[in-house]
Design a protein around this motif. Structure first.
Motif, mmCIF file in Angstrom:
data_model
loop_
_atom_site.group_PDB
_atom_site.id
_atom_site.type_symbol
_atom_site.label_atom_id
_atom_site.label_comp_id
_atom_site.label_asym_id
_atom_site.label_seq_id
_atom_site.Cartn_x
_atom_site.Cartn_y
_atom_site.Cartn_z
ATOM 1 N N MET A 180 0.844 -1.183 0.000
ATOM 2 C CA MET A 180 0.000 0.000 0.000
ATOM 3 C C MET A 180 0.887 1.244 0.000
ATOM 4 O O MET A 180 1.866 1.305 0.734
ATOM 5 N N LEU A 181 0.500 2.217 -0.790
ATOM 6 C CA LEU A 181 1.199 3.492 -0.890
ATOM 7 C C LEU A 181 0.279 4.600 -0.391
ATOM 8 O O LEU A 181 -0.901 4.640 -0.767
ATOM 9 N N ILE A 182 0.798 5.474 0.451
ATOM 10 C CA ILE A 182 0.054 6.667 0.861
ATOM 11 C C ILE A 182 0.754 7.856 0.244
ATOM 12 O O ILE A 182 1.970 8.015 0.382
ATOM 13 N N ARG A 183 -0.030 8.667 -0.463
ATOM 14 C CA ARG A 183 0.519 9.835 -1.151
ATOM 15 C C ARG A 183 -0.514 10.951 -1.147
ATOM 16 O O ARG A 183 -1.680 10.753 -0.823
ATOM 17 N N ARG A 184 -0.060 12.130 -1.565
ATOM 18 C CA ARG A 184 -0.978 13.270 -1.686
ATOM 19 C C ARG A 184 -1.963 13.036 -2.828
ATOM 20 O O ARG A 184 -1.634 12.395 -3.824
ATOM 21 N N GLU A 185 -3.134 13.582 -2.662
ATOM 22 C CA GLU A 185 -4.160 13.540 -3.700
ATOM 23 C C GLU A 185 -3.634 14.146 -4.990
ATOM 24 O O GLU A 185 -2.909 15.135 -4.966
ATOM 25 N N GLN A 186 -4.017 13.552 -6.106
ATOM 26 C CA GLN A 186 -3.719 14.105 -7.424
ATOM 27 C C GLN A 186 -5.041 14.369 -8.132
ATOM 28 O O GLN A 186 -6.069 13.793 -7.769
ATOM 29 N N ALA A 187 -5.003 15.210 -9.162
ATOM 30 C CA ALA A 187 -6.226 15.595 -9.870
ATOM 31 C C ALA A 187 -7.008 14.379 -10.353
ATOM 32 O O ALA A 187 -8.243 14.355 -10.281
ATOM 33 N N VAL A 204 -3.363 3.878 -1.793
ATOM 34 C CA VAL A 204 -3.517 3.166 -3.063
ATOM 35 C C VAL A 204 -2.885 1.783 -2.922
ATOM 36 O O VAL A 204 -1.775 1.650 -2.400
ATOM 37 N N ASP A 205 -3.608 0.766 -3.371
ATOM 38 C CA ASP A 205 -3.103 -0.601 -3.337
ATOM 39 C C ASP A 205 -3.308 -1.222 -4.714
ATOM 40 O O ASP A 205 -4.444 -1.291 -5.196
ATOM 41 N N GLU A 206 -2.216 -1.619 -5.330
ATOM 42 C CA GLU A 206 -2.246 -2.210 -6.670
ATOM 43 C C GLU A 206 -3.044 -1.345 -7.655
ATOM 44 O O GLU A 206 -3.855 -1.844 -8.432
ATOM 45 N N GLY A 207 -2.808 -0.044 -7.570
ATOM 46 C CA GLY A 207 -3.432 0.905 -8.484
ATOM 47 C C GLY A 207 -4.846 1.306 -8.127
ATOM 48 O O GLY A 207 -5.444 2.158 -8.788
ATOM 49 N N GLU A 208 -5.413 0.727 -7.068
ATOM 50 C CA GLU A 208 -6.785 1.037 -6.655
ATOM 51 C C GLU A 208 -6.771 1.955 -5.440
ATOM 52 O O GLU A 208 -6.074 1.695 -4.460
ATOM 53 N N LEU A 209 -7.556 3.031 -5.506
ATOM 54 C CA LEU A 209 -7.678 3.951 -4.384
ATOM 55 C C LEU A 209 -8.563 3.288 -3.331
ATOM 56 O O LEU A 209 -9.718 2.972 -3.600
ATOM 57 N N ILE A 210 -8.005 3.050 -2.147
ATOM 58 C CA ILE A 210 -8.737 2.318 -1.106
ATOM 59 C C ILE A 210 -8.954 3.137 0.161
ATOM 60 O O ILE A 210 -9.645 2.685 1.078
ATOM 61 N N GLY A 211 -8.386 4.335 0.235
ATOM 62 C CA GLY A 211 -8.566 5.166 1.417
ATOM 63 C C GLY A 211 -8.266 6.620 1.133
ATOM 64 O O GLY A 211 -7.553 6.952 0.176
ATOM 65 N N PRO A 259 -15.143 -0.038 2.103
ATOM 66 C CA PRO A 259 -15.821 -0.870 3.112
ATOM 67 C C PRO A 259 -15.266 -2.288 3.253
ATOM 68 O O PRO A 259 -15.064 -2.759 4.384
ATOM 69 N N GLU A 260 -14.981 -2.982 2.159
ATOM 70 C CA GLU A 260 -14.492 -4.351 2.282
ATOM 71 C C GLU A 260 -13.034 -4.424 2.746
ATOM 72 O O GLU A 260 -12.526 -5.500 3.027
ATOM 73 N N ARG A 261 -12.365 -3.262 2.861
ATOM 74 C CA ARG A 261 -10.966 -3.229 3.318
ATOM 75 C C ARG A 261 -10.846 -2.658 4.735
ATOM 76 O O ARG A 261 -9.742 -2.542 5.262
ATOM 77 N N GLN A 262 -11.973 -2.292 5.345
ATOM 78 C CA GLN A 262 -11.916 -1.762 6.701
ATOM 79 C C GLN A 262 -11.436 -2.848 7.658
ATOM 80 O O GLN A 262 -11.694 -4.022 7.462
ATOM 81 N N GLY A 263 -10.706 -2.434 8.674
ATOM 82 C CA GLY A 263 -10.161 -3.370 9.634
ATOM 83 C C GLY A 263 -8.770 -3.875 9.274
ATOM 84 O O GLY A 263 -8.193 -4.683 10.007
ATOM 85 N N GLU A 264 -8.201 -3.378 8.169
ATOM 86 C CA GLU A 264 -6.867 -3.810 7.734
ATOM 87 C C GLU A 264 -5.763 -2.827 8.126
ATOM 88 O O GLU A 264 -4.617 -3.011 7.746
ATOM 89 N N GLY A 273 -7.035 2.938 7.595
ATOM 90 C CA GLY A 273 -7.410 4.195 8.239
ATOM 91 C C GLY A 273 -6.336 4.660 9.208
ATOM 92 O O GLY A 273 -5.967 5.833 9.233
ATOM 93 N N GLY A 274 -5.807 3.734 9.998
ATOM 94 C CA GLY A 274 -4.744 4.086 10.937
ATOM 95 C C GLY A 274 -3.498 4.582 10.239
ATOM 96 O O GLY A 274 -2.855 5.533 10.691
ATOM 97 N N SER A 275 -3.156 3.956 9.126
ATOM 98 C CA SER A 275 -1.993 4.411 8.361
ATOM 99 C C SER A 275 -2.210 5.810 7.808
ATOM 100 O O SER A 275 -1.289 6.633 7.797
ATOM 101 N N LEU A 276 -3.425 6.094 7.365
ATOM 102 C CA LEU A 276 -3.739 7.436 6.857
ATOM 103 C C LEU A 276 -3.665 8.476 7.976
ATOM 104 O O LEU A 276 -3.132 9.571 7.785
ATOM 105 N N VAL A 277 -4.194 8.134 9.151
ATOM 106 C CA VAL A 277 -4.138 9.059 10.288
ATOM 107 C C VAL A 277 -2.690 9.350 10.658
ATOM 108 O O VAL A 277 -2.296 10.508 10.834
ATOM 109 N N THR A 278 -1.877 8.308 10.776
ATOM 110 C CA THR A 278 -0.470 8.485 11.137
ATOM 111 C C THR A 278 0.261 9.347 10.114
ATOM 112 O O THR A 278 0.986 10.286 10.482
#
Length: 165
Positions: free
Chosen positions: A1-8, A52-59, A85-90, A93-98
């Motif tokens: 999973m990659l966390i990055r800034r929003e892009q257009a 983003v995970d495998e090219g899919e925006l998940i959070g 929703p199907e990825r909650q609990g993984e 969200g915590g990674s995004l908050v951090t």
């Protein structure tokens, strides 16, 4: 999973994700996607991160300035935060908050507030404070995280975009 800034190219997917994430949330007004759009349009979104995970925006997570007693004191509001929703609990969200907190500190923020579940956000250091108040909400759900020794005192107001529908 990659966390990055929003892009257009993420904007449409963020709105769709946010709608799905809050669809069944009992505390939701179903306006979260509109709030994000309104913050962006007003130039009031200080920080917008995506997972983003495998090219899919998940959070997604958004941060915007808040005022205390009508003044800018270098504090920011966290939210909305959305996870597929199907990825909650993984831990997404915590990674995004951090990552968001680290980014806010790097920007020189003094602290962060949020309206959320105390049990979830306590692990990041968020807690209740008698010094800051968000009107018309249960005080046990309004949490703060100071990045330094000083906590302002007064009534917190979010950007007008939070009235979007």
């Amino acid at each position: 999973m990659l966390i990055r800034r929003e892009q257009a190219e993420d904007i449409v997917a963020i709105g769709q994700l946010t709608t799905r994430a809050f669809r069944d949330a009992e505390h939701s007004s179903q306006t979260e996607a509109a709030i994000i759009d309104a913050l962006r349009e007003a130039g009031a979104m200080t920080l917008s991160l995506v997972a983003v995970d495998e090219g899919e925006l998940i959070g997604h997570i958004a941060f915007s300035p808040v005022k205390v007693n009508g003044r800018d004191v270098g504090w920011y509001g966290l939210g909305p935060v959305s996870v597929e929703p199907e990825r909650q609990g993984e831990g997404i969200g915590g990674s995004l908050v951090t990552a968001g907190i680290e980014n806010l500190k790097a920007l020189g923020a003094e602290g962060c507030v949020l309206l959320g579940e105390p049990a979830f956000y306590a692990r990041f250091g968020f807690r209740r404070s008698p010094l800051l108040l968000l009107e018309n909400v249960p005080p046990e759900y309004f949490l703060i995280l100071a990045f330094g020794p000083d906590i302002p005192a007064g009534v917190v107001t979010y950007h007008d975009a939070f009235e979007a529908s």
